[in-house]
Design an enzyme around this catalytic site. Structure first.
Site, PDB file in Angstrom:
ATOM      1  N   SER A 115      52.290  -9.963 -27.739  1.00 33.64           N
ATOM      2  CA  SER A 115      52.741 -11.371 -27.637  1.00 33.64           C
ATOM      3  C   SER A 115      52.002 -12.258 -28.645  1.00 33.64           C
ATOM      4  CB  SER A 115      52.543 -11.914 -26.224  1.00 33.64           C
ATOM      5  OG  SER A 115      53.154 -11.082 -25.274  1.00 33.64           O
ATOM      6  N   PRO A 116      51.864 -11.816 -29.894  1.00 29.99           N
ATOM      7  CA  PRO A 116      51.082 -12.609 -30.856  1.00 29.99           C
ATOM      8  C   PRO A 116      51.754 -13.927 -31.210  1.00 29.99           C
ATOM      9  CG  PRO A 116      52.216 -10.848 -32.004  1.00 29.99           C
ATOM     10  CD  PRO A 116      52.452 -10.613 -30.539  1.00 29.99           C
ATOM     11  N   SER A 142      60.728  -9.173 -32.995  1.00 28.48           N
ATOM     12  CA  SER A 142      61.891  -9.986 -33.336  1.00 28.48           C
ATOM     13  C   SER A 142      63.103  -9.096 -33.504  1.00 28.48           C
ATOM     14  CB  SER A 142      61.654 -10.781 -34.627  1.00 28.48           C
ATOM     15  OG  SER A 142      62.823 -11.510 -34.927  1.00 28.48           O
ATOM     16  N   PHE A 143      64.249  -9.626 -33.106  1.00 27.70           N
ATOM     17  CA  PHE A 143      65.505  -8.904 -33.315  1.00 27.70           C
ATOM     18  C   PHE A 143      66.365  -9.658 -34.319  1.00 27.70           C
ATOM     19  CE2 PHE A 143      63.936  -7.462 -29.225  1.00 27.70           C
ATOM     20  CZ  PHE A 143      63.985  -6.093 -29.429  1.00 27.70           C
ATOM     21  N   ASN A 144      65.715 -10.518 -35.080  1.00 23.63           N
ATOM     22  CA  ASN A 144      66.428 -11.324 -36.064  1.00 23.63           C
ATOM     23  C   ASN A 144      65.923 -10.934 -37.454  1.00 23.63           C
ATOM     24  OD1 ASN A 144      66.152 -13.748 -37.927  1.00 23.63           O
ATOM     25  ND2 ASN A 144      67.642 -14.503 -36.442  1.00 23.63           N
ATOM     26  N   TYR A 177      60.738   0.448 -22.240  1.00 25.93           N
ATOM     27  CA  TYR A 177      61.571  -0.531 -22.950  1.00 25.93           C
ATOM     28  C   TYR A 177      63.025  -0.041 -23.037  1.00 25.93           C
ATOM     29  CZ  TYR A 177      56.981  -2.203 -24.623  1.00 25.93           C
ATOM     30  OH  TYR A 177      55.685  -2.644 -24.716  1.00 25.93           O
ATOM     31  N   GLY A 194      53.377 -15.664 -28.792  1.00 25.87           N
ATOM     32  CA  GLY A 194      53.523 -16.430 -27.554  1.00 25.87           C
ATOM     33  C   GLY A 194      54.723 -16.036 -26.725  1.00 25.87           C
ATOM     34  N   ASP A 210      55.627  -0.311 -32.265  1.00 26.60           N
ATOM     35  CA  ASP A 210      55.104  -0.250 -30.906  1.00 26.60           C
ATOM     36  C   ASP A 210      56.266  -0.098 -29.930  1.00 26.60           C
ATOM     37  OD1 ASP A 210      52.638  -0.860 -29.126  1.00 26.60           O
ATOM     38  OD2 ASP A 210      54.255  -2.080 -28.297  1.00 26.60           O
TER      39      ASP A 210
HETATM   40  P1  A2P Z   1      63.839 -13.388 -32.012  1.00 23.81           P
HETATM   41  O1  A2P Z   1      63.967 -11.975 -31.594  1.00 23.81           O
HETATM   42  O2  A2P Z   1      65.089 -14.168 -31.813  1.00 23.81           O
HETATM   43  O3  A2P Z   1      63.257 -13.543 -33.404  1.00 23.81           O
HETATM   44  P2  A2P Z   1      56.116 -12.063 -29.265  1.00 23.81           P
HETATM   45  O4  A2P Z   1      56.043 -11.238 -30.517  1.00 23.81           O
HETATM   46  O5  A2P Z   1      54.920 -12.937 -29.069  1.00 23.81           O
HETATM   47  O6  A2P Z   1      56.448 -11.255 -28.070  1.00 23.81           O
HETATM   48  O7  A2P Z   1      57.311 -13.103 -29.451  1.00 23.81           O
HETATM   49  C1  A2P Z   1      58.637 -12.677 -29.477  1.00 23.81           C
HETATM   50  C2  A2P Z   1      59.545 -13.863 -29.477  1.00 23.81           C
HETATM   51  O8  A2P Z   1      59.328 -14.694 -30.632  1.00 23.81           O
HETATM   52  C3  A2P Z   1      61.007 -13.480 -29.510  1.00 23.81           C
HETATM   53  O9  A2P Z   1      61.702 -14.359 -28.644  1.00 23.81           O
HETATM   54  C4  A2P Z   1      61.434 -13.733 -30.952  1.00 23.81           C
HETATM   55  O10 A2P Z   1      62.787 -14.114 -31.000  1.00 23.81           O
HETATM   56  C5  A2P Z   1      60.541 -14.878 -31.362  1.00 23.81           C
HETATM   57  N1  A2P Z   1      60.163 -14.839 -32.774  1.00 23.81           N
HETATM   58  C6  A2P Z   1      59.821 -13.763 -33.507  1.00 23.81           C
HETATM   59  N2  A2P Z   1      59.470 -14.114 -34.747  1.00 23.81           N
HETATM   60  C7  A2P Z   1      59.577 -15.463 -34.802  1.00 23.81           C
HETATM   61  C8  A2P Z   1      59.357 -16.407 -35.831  1.00 23.81           C
HETATM   62  N3  A2P Z   1      58.949 -16.055 -37.031  1.00 23.81           N
HETATM   63  N4  A2P Z   1      59.590 -17.719 -35.530  1.00 23.81           N
HETATM   64  C9  A2P Z   1      59.999 -18.097 -34.302  1.00 23.81           C
HETATM   65  N5  A2P Z   1      60.229 -17.246 -33.307  1.00 23.81           N
HETATM   66  C10 A2P Z   1      60.022 -15.928 -33.542  1.00 23.81           C
END
Ligand code: A2P
Length: 279
Positions: free
Chosen positions: A186-187, A240-242, A27, A189, A22
């Site tokens: 934002s699934p 996520s960027f991790n 962005y 949050g 997406d």
């Molecule tokens: P990060 O990029 O450091 O993983 P959403 O998808 O609702 O927009 O949420 C995105 C946010 O949730 C980002 O800040 C992301 O941070 C964090 N995030 C993504 N995956 C996880 C996870 N499995 N556990 C905790 N935080 C997460």
């Protein structure tokens, strides 16, 4: 996003098995997404048709004559011949021009009068095999398109905020009746970035119910939240960027929530948006 992080994240995501990506012009990282897809195609890991790419028409590009050139610009940035889904990002227009967020001297957004149905029509005509779709449309706006005289392609999906604290029961039901798939943004949050997120609503992933259910299945609250959505038929687009969390968010197909657990999670709904889109 910091330069390069999107490129790396999309490559990890594709290696992990993600195929739905997406994105959006607004962005400002679509060039990195496109590069990641190209690199993975060159490696032989995927073919273009394996990827389902969603792009978005920004608010300054609603006038019908801007729809085609805007999509073409996006395709160039992505280095792709087509996108799989192209959505009207928000159902209201800003003044066209170079400013992405045009504001007047008092800092107020400068809106632009366009007819949402005309934007829809412009785009209907530009796609040979179209998947027409919408984003952030409420029921009234969807009905306006569905009832448009001479409608050729109806909306097939609607991208809106959706997660255990904002479950959208009425819109979900309306969309089900009209074969419109809800894509939930934002699934997890959100990232709780105060510049655009209403942080008065508590952090979703700290929720005791989600964590307790996760414990039972040896899963995290994030995995439970994603599983909850897909079990309701809501498409999820976690961000996520991790690398570790990108992989974690994909490990949701080896367990399922009971009906009782689904009900428990549904009861967490607070009807409060994290992304208020006050504009
Ligand atoms: P990060 O990029 O450091 O993983 P959403 O998808 O609702 O927009 O949420 C995105 C946010 O949730 C980002 O800040 C992301 O941070 C964090 N995030 C993504 N995956 C996880 C996870 N499995 N556990 C905790 N935080 C997460």
């Amino acid at each position: 996003t910091p330069k390069g992080s999107c490129l790396e994240s999309v490559k990890v995501a594709i290696d992990t098995g993600y195929r739905h990506i997406d994105g959006a012009f607004v962005y400002f990282n679509e060039h990195e997404v496109g590069q990641a897809i190209q690199e993975k195609i060159a490696e032989g890991r995927i073919k273009r048709e394996d990827i389902f790419y969603c792009g978005k028409l920004w608010n300054t590009c609603h006038p019908p004559e801007l729809v085609r050139p805007t999509l073409e610009k996006t395709l160039k940035i992505l280095q792709l011949d087509y996108v799989d889904l192209y959505i009207i990002e928000l159902p209201m227009a800003f003044k066209p021009g170079d400013a992405i967020y045009p504001r007047d001297e008092n800092g107020k957004f400068i809106y632009h009068e366009t007819d949402l149905c005309a934007t829809w029509e412009a785009w209907q005509s530009l796609l040979e095999d179209p998947i027409s779709t919408a984003s952030n449309f409420n029921r009234r706006q969807l009905e306006m398109i569905l009832n448009k005289p001479g409608l050729k392609y109806k909306p097939v999906s609607n991208q809106v905020e959706c997660h255990p604290y904002f479950t959208q029961p009425k819109l979900l039901e309306f969309c089900r009746q009209h074969d419109i798939v809800i894509v939930g943004y934002s699934p997890l949050g959100t990232s709780r970035d105060e510049t655009w997120v209403n942080v008065s609503s508590p952090p979703l992933l700290k929720d005791p119910v989600l964590n307790a259910i996760g414990k039972k299945y040896n899963k995290t609250a994030a995995q439970v939240a994603l599983r909850f959505s897909i079990q309701r038929g809501v498409v999820v687009i976690p961000k996520s960027f991790n690398p570790q969390r990108i992989r974690e968010n994909f490990q949701i197909f080896d367990f399922s929530l009971t009906e009782k657990e689904m009900k428990e999670i549904e009861a967490l709904n607070k009807n409060v948006r994290y992304v208020e889109l006050l504009m």
